[in-house]
Structures are given as C-alpha cells and as structure tokens.
Design an enzyme around this catalytic site. Structure first.
Site, PDB file in Angstrom:
ATOM      1  CD  GLU A   1      -2.023  -2.323   1.046  1.00  0.00           C
ATOM      2  OE1 GLU A   1      -0.928  -2.741   1.467  1.00  0.00           O
ATOM      3  OE2 GLU A   1      -2.936  -3.088   0.663  1.00  0.00           O
TER       4      GLU A   1
ATOM      5  CG  HIS B   1     -11.436  -6.681   5.877  1.00  0.00           C
ATOM      6  ND1 HIS B   1     -10.575  -7.182   6.829  1.00  0.00           N
ATOM      7  CD2 HIS B   1     -10.808  -6.837   4.684  1.00  0.00           C
ATOM      8  CE1 HIS B   1      -9.487  -7.641   6.223  1.00  0.00           C
ATOM      9  NE2 HIS B   1      -9.598  -7.433   4.930  1.00  0.00           N
TER      10      HIS B   1
END
Ligand SMILES: Cc1ncc(C[n+]2csc(CCOP(=O)(O)OP(=O)(O)O)c2C)c(N)n1
Ligand SMILES: [Mg+2]
Lengths: 358, 388
Positions: free
Chosen positions: A93, A162
């Site tokens: 990321e 999540h």
C-alpha cells in the site's frame, strides 16, 4: 480565491447550490436518455469516462486489472485501456500511494485504489504526511492531482478490520479532499470532478451500496466537489447524512412523516472537504433542528464538526440541541445481529429524532 | 535520548545469540565487544571502531573528463562551505529548528548529481541540503529557507528538512524515513509511461533499509523495471545507534539487493569519482529501460546526527580515521596528481567562498514571512478553504 479567515471560510467564492444537479449533457433542455446502472458499474463508468477524456490518466491497485477489482468495481477497464494504464500492483500500500504521489508530481493525473479503507492505516504516512502536505511544505512547488479510491463501510459482516468508516481519518488531515457518494449518478459525477481536481481527493465507495441501482443519464457526467444536495425537502428538522446513511435517513424521514407527523429535510453531504456548510446552515434556518447520521464511530466524527459550526453560526435559529446519531465508539463487530445494532438503523434514526422532537 | 530509554526497548538484545543464524555474526561480535555488562551494552563510543578502507589511488585512472572532475570539485566545495556556513549561522542562533548536515558526505551528492541530466528527478531525506544544491538550487534561497525567511526557497514554509526545487526537478526532502523511496518510483513510472528517458534518483540513509517502505519500493521498481536509482548513504549510524547493531546483514542496502533481483553495488562514498562512475552506469542502465539500481555508498558524517548532537557515541579512533578520509582533500590531491594547478583549485575555493558570502547576505536580508503565507498553498488555487 476570496480572502480567508483563520477557520478557512471561503468568502463568497462558492455558491451554495442546494439543488446542484449533475450536469449531464442536455442540449436545448431536452430530457437525456437514462439507463439503470448499479453503484458498482458506475465506478467503472466514471473512471472510463475520465480515461477516455484524458489519455494520460492511469490507475493502479491490487487486483484491479486482471480481476476487475475484488469488488468488481473496475471490470472492463483493462480491456479498454490496456495494462499500461490499468496496473495490478504488489500488496504494497505504501508503494501504491507513493507511486501515485510521484506520478501526480509530474502533472500526470492518477487514480490509486486501496482495496479496503481499513488499509489506510498501513499507508497513512503517504496520505497524511506526504500527499496532503507536499504543496504546503514546499511553498506551493509540488502538485498532487490524484484520487485515492477505496471501499469503505459496514454491512458485509467482515468484522473490525474490513468494515470501518474512516472518512473522519481523512477529513482531519489538512490538504486532503474527501468525497463519499451515495448514488450511482453521483459516483460518476463526483469521480469526474475528483479526477479533474488539481488536489488530492480521497474517494470513498461504500461496500453496501455497490449493488444499489439508479437511473443514470447517458453521456458525460461531471459534478462539483463541495456541494451538498437536499435530497428531501422538509420543514421541521434537518438530517445530514453521508453515503449509506443517506438512504437510511430518507427512509427514516418517510416514517417520521407517516408515524409522527414530523417533516424532515434530508441533506446528502456528498463531500466532507470541501464542506458545504452553507446548504446545511440554510436548511437549519428553515427547520430549526439539526440531526447528523454518521457511520463513523462516535469520537471526532464529521457530525461533531457539523454541530460545532451550526451552533457557532446558526445558534439563534435552533429550537433544540443538535443531536448526533452515530455508530457507538466500538470496533465494528462481525455477527449480523451485532453489526446491525452498531451502525445507525432506520429504527434508531426515527426513534432518536421523534424523541428529541417530542 | 537517555540510555535507559533505549535499553528499555531492547533489554534482551545480545544476551543470547546461540540460536542466531550465521549471518548475524558481525552483530554478535559487535555487541559482545561492548562487554557482557548490560550497562555497557549501549555505550557505543566504546565499541571497536569501524575504519574506512584505504583510499583507492587507482581511481585516479578512471575515465572521467577533467571538466567533470573540476565540476565535482567545485560542487564539493559549494556543499562543504555552505554546510559550514549553515552551522555557523546556527551557532549565531539564526538557524532555528533542526538541521542535518552532510559535512563529510559531499562526494555522494556531487558524484551522483554529476551523472544526472537537468531533467532527471531527485528525492532526498531530511539530510537534503547537499542534494538540493547539487541539483542546482540557488544558494541564497536555500540558506534563507534555513533562516526561516520569506525569500527562502520554500517561502519559509518547509525549512531545513523539506528543501525542494521543483524547477530543478529536485522533488523534495522527506522527513518520514522511507516514504520518498515509494514516491520516487512514481516520477520514474511517469517518465517510463511518457516515454522520456528521465531517471529518478532517491537518496536515503542506512537506517532506512530496515523500514517497510524501502522493501516495497525496491520490489515495485524491480518488478516494473522502473528507472529509479536508489542510493544509500551509509554513514554507519542512524541517529545515535550504529546500523550494524540493528541489521541482519553487514551491508544494509547492498546485501538486500539480491532479494529484488538487483546487483549488489558498494562504492567508496568518500570518493566522488567512484560514486560518479557507479551512478553513471546506473543512469545508463535506467535510461536504456533496464530497470532500477541500488547503490550503497560508504561514508561518514563529520558532525552529529542533527545540529544539537555532538556525536559522542562514536569511538574517537573511528571519527579520527574518517576525518582523515575527508572526501575533499582526497579529491584535491587527486586533481593535483592529475596535473591541475594548485592555483586553479584555490581560485575555485575562493569563488565559492564569495558565492557563499553572497548567499548569506541574501538570506540575512530576507524578511520573516508575513501572515499572508500562513493560510496559502494548501490547495492548487493557492488557498486553504475547506468550507463555504
Ligand atoms: C518513520 C520514521 N522513524 C523514525 C524517524 C526518526 N529519525 C529521524 S532520522 C533517523 C535516523 C535515520 O538514519 P539513517 O537512515 O541512517 O539516515 P542518516 O540520518 O544517517 O542520514 C531517525 C530514526 C523518522 N524521521 N521517521
Ligand atoms: Mg545513517
């Protein structure tokens, strides 16, 4: 740009267009043909629209090319635009956002996807320290025409890592613009305005809205950042909401009318930075009550800022204390029953508002 | 930082090394040498010195044009004299905040920058004065920035740790370890997509090799064959901790190159010619579309980590030996051996001294930035509005 006050108020620069319509091409005012599209399909269409317009625009992210995205939000883009412009990346990321920042520094527009907004935590340095601050700390030398797309929010029973709504993480960083559309047409229009914006924009796509359908006019759609929409007019109270919470606020408004005789005005904020406070203050001037419906956990959610502004600047218009309806200050649980309890529901919105207005 | 604070975080380090893999041997001996007395474990000044390799006189014969060599000599003079001036101004309390000098490390910036073209990109860390100037940034505005003046290169808004000169494709100095290595891949990718043959150089310290962003950046650069050149300035220390005590391999950058399919390249960072040759090779490779390089340049800082640090954690003998390996006298001697007149070199020194005085005047005469700069430059429209 008009003179700025230390609170960052824009003088008279932006008209508070309470009913800003997405500007679909409509020559001579004739109605434009519309098609039904899902929010998910709208993401790909918005990106494709901008990629066709600007041949320099590129996108990178994990599983976005060959697989069309883990949420299928980028289906078809690889076929149309090829592997040079739609790039699969390693699970890195920081490298993803770093590459986007560097590309943007050269004036080339770029979209980066971070698969789940929860993962911002592993690349927050890039967002908060690098991308957001480059221009300021170089005295205006560096530019960052980039969009960071991500999938945000609860409803998928994915559990605490999540399912978060992290728009407030981004909202609190000077130098980031923050957008969160609630309808397919807004996805396209705001995607276009985000891509065309010369500053870094974080674009939140809500996971639970991906299957939502809506009518979308044909042709290019371009919207405007920083313009809220009054999605339901009302006279007794103002409800401000974002993304998934907009539909819940709308349903709650119907029930408040039917069951309690309360006429609620619902505002879809659409963008948190820039924030269209004028539309909200104007609405509260008419309704005298303010409620915020936020999916983020309680502390430092955007509603706190909204309430602060309304109390500060619209206090004498208020007939009662503003009330925030939020997810409690807890991690998001996984079990359906618990997740549904955590995130503001239509029932909770109706109850809270009817009690406060009773 | 107190010794206790350091020890708290690493109490058990070095106490049991029996299970350590063979690769950790250098670390074991280094730790062991500090004694088994835990109170001495972090007394870095008492470790055995890590001495520089002898000067490689054969580098005199490297195929480098005299013009290039004179330019590198001059650049090293600029960097040395400017950094010294920055230090003097700090002692006069005119430079506020912190600053990280490259005194002793000038050969790396001068050598690499000489191998770059004006349209190539550069990224640096907070130790970035030298890299910024080596790319051609004007000296007066650089010094004015350190003084926090309106005529500073960043209008006084960035300061010592964020020097940039986008006009010279020096794309910034970054104070969060490792992040800019990822960003450097972006300008490299942009060049690759645009079909230019611009390369990007990113400098970083030995300490940066242990942060995730370093590894993410190298893997992406190697996989995408990006024209990124990663240059590690290994000055043997992070802030106060010797790098070998916290790294699994003795050469923190070069020994990791293989993990990303890259060649292991180590150069004498105190010899501008050796740096230049390695950089030029990496630049040609990158321009040819053959991907990134990772260069580890061994060097040493003459002073402490940042301005407030006297550098007492380094063994005296080590400091002394590296001062003897000062890149600038070394280069001076080389040029004399190559037939350049002492007087030519002296006049370069004097020219530079005059420019540094001029820059100092420019900086000192600058006003403090006024309030109109506070709320500007957040957005592209020049302002900072976040609401209507
Ligand atoms: C992510 C991060 N962690 C820690 C620091 C604090 N810090 C600043 S400089 C430094 C040492 C870096 O050492 P090295 O990479 O060898 O560079 P040098 O200063 O020797 O040039 C540290 C730990 C930081 N700036 N960023
Ligand atoms: Mg170091």
């Amino acid at each position: 740009m008009a003179e700025l006050s230390p609170t960052g108020t824009i003088g008279a620069a932006t008209a508070g267009l309470a009913t800003a319509e997405s500007a679909a091409a409509s020559p001579g005012g004739t109605p434009v043909e519309s098609t039904e599209l899902s929010y998910r399909e709208a993401v790909a269409r918005g990106i494709a629209q901008e990629m066709r317009r600007d041949p320099r625009l590129v996108m990178l992210g994990e599983d976005i090319a060959g697989a069309g995205g883990v949420f299928k939000t980028t289906v078809g883009l690889l076929d149309e635009f090829g592997p040079q412009r739609i790039r699969d990346t390693p699970i890195s990321e920081q490298a993803i956002l770093g590459a986007a920042a560097g590309v943007a520094m050269t004036g080339v527009p770029v979209i980066a996807e971070i698969m789940f907004s929860d993962f911002f935590a592993v690349c927050f340095d890039l967002l908060a320290n690098e991308i957001a601050k480059g221009r300021y700390m170089t005295g205006g030398q560096l530019q960052a025409p980039l969009v960071v797309r991500t999938h945000n929010g609860a409803g998928s029973r994915f559990g605490a890592q999540h399912s978060q709504s992290v728009e407030n993480w981004c909202m609190m960083i000077p130098g980031l613009k923050v957008v969160a559309p609630s309808t397919p047409v807004d996805v396209i229009g705001l995607m276009a305005s985000a891509v065309r914006d010369p500053d870094p924009v974080v674009f939140f796509e809500h996971k639970t809205l991906l299957a939502k359908k809506g009518l979308v006019p044909q042709g290019d759609i371009v919207d405007q950042l920083g313009v809220a929409k009054i999605v339901r007019e009302g006279t007794d109270c103002t409800i401000t909401a974002l993304a998934l919470m907009v539909d819940r606020a709308l349903q709650a408004a119907d029930r408040l009318q039917a069951d309690h005789g309360i006429s609620a005005e619902v505002i879809d904020l659409r963008s948190l930075v820039p924030l269209d406070t004028r539309t909200v203050l104007g609405s509260v001037e008419r309704t005298s009550r303010l409620f915020t419906v936020e999916e983020n956990p309680r502390l430092c959610g955007w509603g706190a800022e909204m309430v602060s502004i309304v109390v500060d600047e619209g206090f004498w218009n208020l007939d009662g204390a503003p009330v925030r309806i939020t997810t409690p200050h807890i991690p998001i649980p996984s079990a359906a029953s618990l997740e549904d309890l955590a995130v503001p529901s239509v029932d909770r919105i109706v109850e809270t508002i009817s009690r406060a207005m009773g | 930082m107190s010794t206790d604070a350091v020890a708290d975080g690493h109490g058990a380090a070095g106490s049991d090394t029996s299970a350590a893999p063979p690769i950790a041997a250098p670390m074991r001996t280094a730790m062991g040498a500090a004694g088994t007395d835990p109170s001495q474990l972090y007394d870095y000044g008492r470790r055995p010195p890590r001495l520089p390799d002898p000067v490689n006189v054969a580098n005199d014969d490297l195929d480098i044009a005299l013009d290039d060599r004179l330019a590198m000599y001059k650049m090293q003079q600029i960097l040395r004299q400017m950094e010294r001036r920055a230090y003097d101004l700090f002692l006069q309390n005119l430079v506020k905040g912190t600053s990280h000098l490259s005194l002793g490390m000038e050969a790396v910036s001068a050598g690499v920058a000489r191998a770059q073209r004006p349209d190539d990109y550069t990224f640096a860390t907070y130790r970035g004065h030298a890299h910024t100037m080596a790319r051609g940034a004007p000296l007066g505005p650089v010094l004015a920035e350190l003084l926090g003046r309106e005529n500073g290169i960043l209008k006084g808004k960035g300061g010592s740790m964020h020097l940039a000169s986008v006009e010279h494709n020096m794309m910034g100095s970054y104070a969060i370890i490792g992040a800019h290595l990822c960003i450097a891949n972006g300008t490299a990718w942009s060049a690759q997509m645009r079909g230019t043959d611009q390369v990007t150089v990113a400098f970083f310290g030995d300490g940066a090799t242990n942060i995730g962003a370093f590894h993410e950046a190298l893997n992406m650069a190697a996989t995408w064959k990006l024209p990124t050149i990663f240059v590690c300035e290994n000055n043997l220390y992070m802030e106060y901790t010797p790098i070998d005590l916290v790294s699994a391999v003795p050469n923190p950058a070069a020994d990791r190159a293989g993990a990303y399919g890259l060649q292991s390249i180590i150069v004498d960072g105190n010899d501008a010619d050796e740096v230049y040759v390695a950089a030029a090779a990496a630049v040609s490779k990158a321009r040819a579309g053959e991907g990134p390089s990772l260069i580890e340049a061994k060097t040493y800082r003459h002073g402490g980590h940042s301005r407030a640090d006297p550098g007492k954690y380094r063994p005296d003998e080590e400091v002394e030996a590296w001062l003897q390996r000062d890149p600038i006298p070394l280069y001076h001697q080389r040029l004399l051996r190559l037939g350049v007149d002492e007087s030519t070199l002296l006049s370069i020194q004097q020219d530079v001294a005059a420019r540094v005085d001029e820059a100092t005047e420019f900086a000192r005469s600058g006003a403090e930035p006024g309030p109109q700069h506070l709320m500007s430059d957040v957005w592209a429209d020049g302002g900072s509005a976040w609401r209507n």
